[in-house]
Design an enzyme around this catalytic site. Structure first.
Site, short mmCIF file in Angstrom:
data_model
loop_
_atom_site.label_atom_id
_atom_site.label_comp_id
_atom_site.label_asym_id
_atom_site.label_seq_id
_atom_site.Cartn_x
_atom_site.Cartn_y
_atom_site.Cartn_z
N GLY A 12 0.82 -1.22 0.00
CA GLY A 12 0.00 0.00 0.00
C GLY A 12 0.84 1.25 0.00
N ARG A 15 0.11 5.54 -1.95
CA ARG A 15 -0.42 6.81 -1.40
C ARG A 15 -0.55 6.71 0.11
NH1 ARG A 15 -6.24 5.45 -1.67
NH2 ARG A 15 -6.32 3.62 -3.02
N ASP A 62 -2.45 -6.86 -6.92
CA ASP A 62 -3.64 -6.79 -6.07
C ASP A 62 -3.43 -7.75 -4.91
OD1 ASP A 62 -6.10 -7.07 -4.82
OD2 ASP A 62 -7.23 -6.88 -6.70
N TYR A 154 -14.86 -3.57 8.39
CA TYR A 154 -13.50 -3.03 8.58
C TYR A 154 -12.98 -3.38 9.97
CZ TYR A 154 -9.81 0.59 8.69
OH TYR A 154 -8.61 1.26 8.80
N ALA A 156 -13.96 -5.78 11.97
CA ALA A 156 -13.75 -7.23 12.10
C ALA A 156 -12.40 -7.62 11.50
CB ALA A 156 -14.88 -8.00 11.41
N1 LIG Z 1 -6.41 7.01 7.26
C1 LIG Z 1 -6.81 6.62 8.46
O1 LIG Z 1 -7.53 7.38 9.14
C2 LIG Z 1 -6.43 5.29 9.02
C3 LIG Z 1 -6.70 5.06 10.38
C4 LIG Z 1 -6.36 3.85 10.93
C5 LIG Z 1 -5.73 2.90 10.16
N2 LIG Z 1 -5.48 3.13 8.84
C6 LIG Z 1 -4.83 2.06 8.09
O2 LIG Z 1 -3.65 2.56 7.50
C7 LIG Z 1 -3.34 1.81 6.33
C8 LIG Z 1 -3.09 2.78 5.17
O3 LIG Z 1 -4.29 3.49 4.94
P1 LIG Z 1 -4.35 4.94 4.29
O4 LIG Z 1 -5.11 5.79 5.22
O5 LIG Z 1 -3.02 5.37 3.82
O6 LIG Z 1 -5.33 4.62 3.07
P2 LIG Z 1 -5.32 5.00 1.52
O7 LIG Z 1 -4.80 6.36 1.33
O8 LIG Z 1 -6.69 4.65 1.07
O9 LIG Z 1 -4.25 3.97 0.92
C9 LIG Z 1 -4.52 2.60 0.91
C10 LIG Z 1 -3.34 1.89 0.30
O10 LIG Z 1 -3.64 0.48 0.27
C11 LIG Z 1 -3.48 0.01 -1.07
N3 LIG Z 1 -4.48 -1.03 -1.38
C12 LIG Z 1 -5.80 -1.01 -1.11
N4 LIG Z 1 -6.40 -2.11 -1.62
C13 LIG Z 1 -5.41 -2.83 -2.22
C14 LIG Z 1 -5.38 -4.05 -2.93
N5 LIG Z 1 -6.50 -4.78 -3.14
N6 LIG Z 1 -4.20 -4.50 -3.41
C15 LIG Z 1 -3.06 -3.78 -3.21
N7 LIG Z 1 -3.01 -2.62 -2.54
C16 LIG Z 1 -4.18 -2.14 -2.06
C17 LIG Z 1 -3.70 1.22 -1.94
O11 LIG Z 1 -2.98 1.06 -3.15
P3 LIG Z 1 -3.62 1.03 -4.63
O12 LIG Z 1 -4.80 1.93 -4.63
O13 LIG Z 1 -2.47 1.43 -5.50
O14 LIG Z 1 -3.98 -0.40 -4.82
C18 LIG Z 1 -3.08 2.35 -1.12
O15 LIG Z 1 -1.69 2.43 -1.35
C19 LIG Z 1 -4.54 0.88 6.11
O16 LIG Z 1 -4.25 -0.40 6.59
C20 LIG Z 1 -5.63 1.51 6.94
O17 LIG Z 1 -6.60 0.57 7.33
C21 LIG Z 1 -5.81 4.31 8.26
#
Ligand SMILES: NC(=O)c1ccc[n+]([C@@H]2O[C@H](COP(=O)([O-])OP(=O)(O)OC[C@H]3O[C@@H](n4cnc5c(N)ncnc54)[C@H](OP(=O)(O)O)[C@@H]3O)[C@@H](O)[C@H]2O)c1
Length: 240
Positions: A12, A15, A62, A154, A156
């Protein structure tokens, strides 16, 4: 701990939090593998990183596909000859009540947030055990411990991630592999826009602040083992 020359895989990384972690690890002198589905964004990140650090290796994949965990670790070993750090960061979230959530959304949440990290860890362990600084960092969420409305699938999946991480930390301790989880609240990325549009943007945690914690884990490999860090917004509701 010296981090220069360590080999790291970040999922991931295209971004958000993963991109910030990738930039930080590269700045710390690591050889990094960056992965996600968006090839253009990964290429842009590669261009940015190679101005300051060794060129990262890109894997477009993916993570919900069953053969991806083996492919990610296989290509990392082929490219760099080993792995020292695995950051399971990729995540998928939907904001829907339990009644509205369908089978596909449930399965996809579990596949991306729990099954993929589980099997990437499994594939990585035989190589991590050869490293003198082996580390796994799983990015969980505040809902890996709590329950927020409209986040059942999410939550779960993040509870599942937390559950296997607790077991893994103990199973691989004798191998010298450290397992940490980071469980943030709202971070300023695309994900929070869909999950918590109600939060004032100025009050969100910055992705770089999560990268700070990753850096802390790597630089302070002493006798104190930190299993999990909960990160909440400094201005968030004190009742959550
Ligand atoms: N933002 C928050 O408030 C928050 C809070 C708590 C925890 N988190 C956790 O932090 C982590 C990063 O989240 P983020 O906030 O940076 O979210 P984000 O901006 O939506 O980025 C999600 C990342 O995961 C990748 N991804 C999603 N589905 C995928 C798939 N099927 N295959 C491969 N890559 C996939 C996306 O890459 P592509 O689109 O290039 O596939 C992207 O790089 C996640 O585990 C999220 O649950 C976030």
């Amino acid at each position: 701990m010296e981090t220069k020359g360590m080999i790291a895989l970040i999922t991931g990384a295209s971004r958000g939090i993963g991109e910030s972690i990738a930039i930080r690890l590269a700045a710390m002198g690591m050889q990094i593998v960056i992965t996600g589905r968006d090839a253009d964004k990964l290429e842009m990140l590669k261009d940015h990183i190679q101005k300051i650090a060794p060129k990262p290796h890109i894997i477009v994949a993916d993570i919900s596909a069953p053969d991806t965990p083996g492919r990610l670790i296989g290509e990392t070993i082929q490219m760099f000859g080993g792995i020292d750090l695995l950051v399971n960061n990729a995540g998928y979230a939907i904001s829907k009540s339990l009644e509205e959530t369908d089978y596909h959304e449930w399965d996809h949440s579990m596949a991306v947030n729990a099954r993929a990290p589980f099997f990437i860890c499994k594939e990585a362990i035989p190589y991590l055990r050869e490293s003198a600084c082996a580390t796994i960092i799983n990015i969980s969420s505040v809902v890996g411990r709590l329950g927020y409305v409209h986040q059942a699938a999410y939550a779960a999946s993040k509870h599942a991630l937390m559950g296997f991480s607790k077991v893994l930390a103990k199973e691989v301790q004798p191998l010298g592999i450290r397992v940490h989880t980071i469980a943030p609240g709202g971070v300023a990325t695309d994900m929070v826009k869909t999950m918590r549009a109600d939060i004032d943007e100025s009050q969100l945690i910055q992705p770089e602040e999560i990268a700070d914690i990753v850096e802390f884990f790597l630089r302070h490999r002493g006798n104190a083992m930190i299993d999990n860090i909960d990160v909440r917004r400094a201005n968030g509701t004190p009742f959550a």
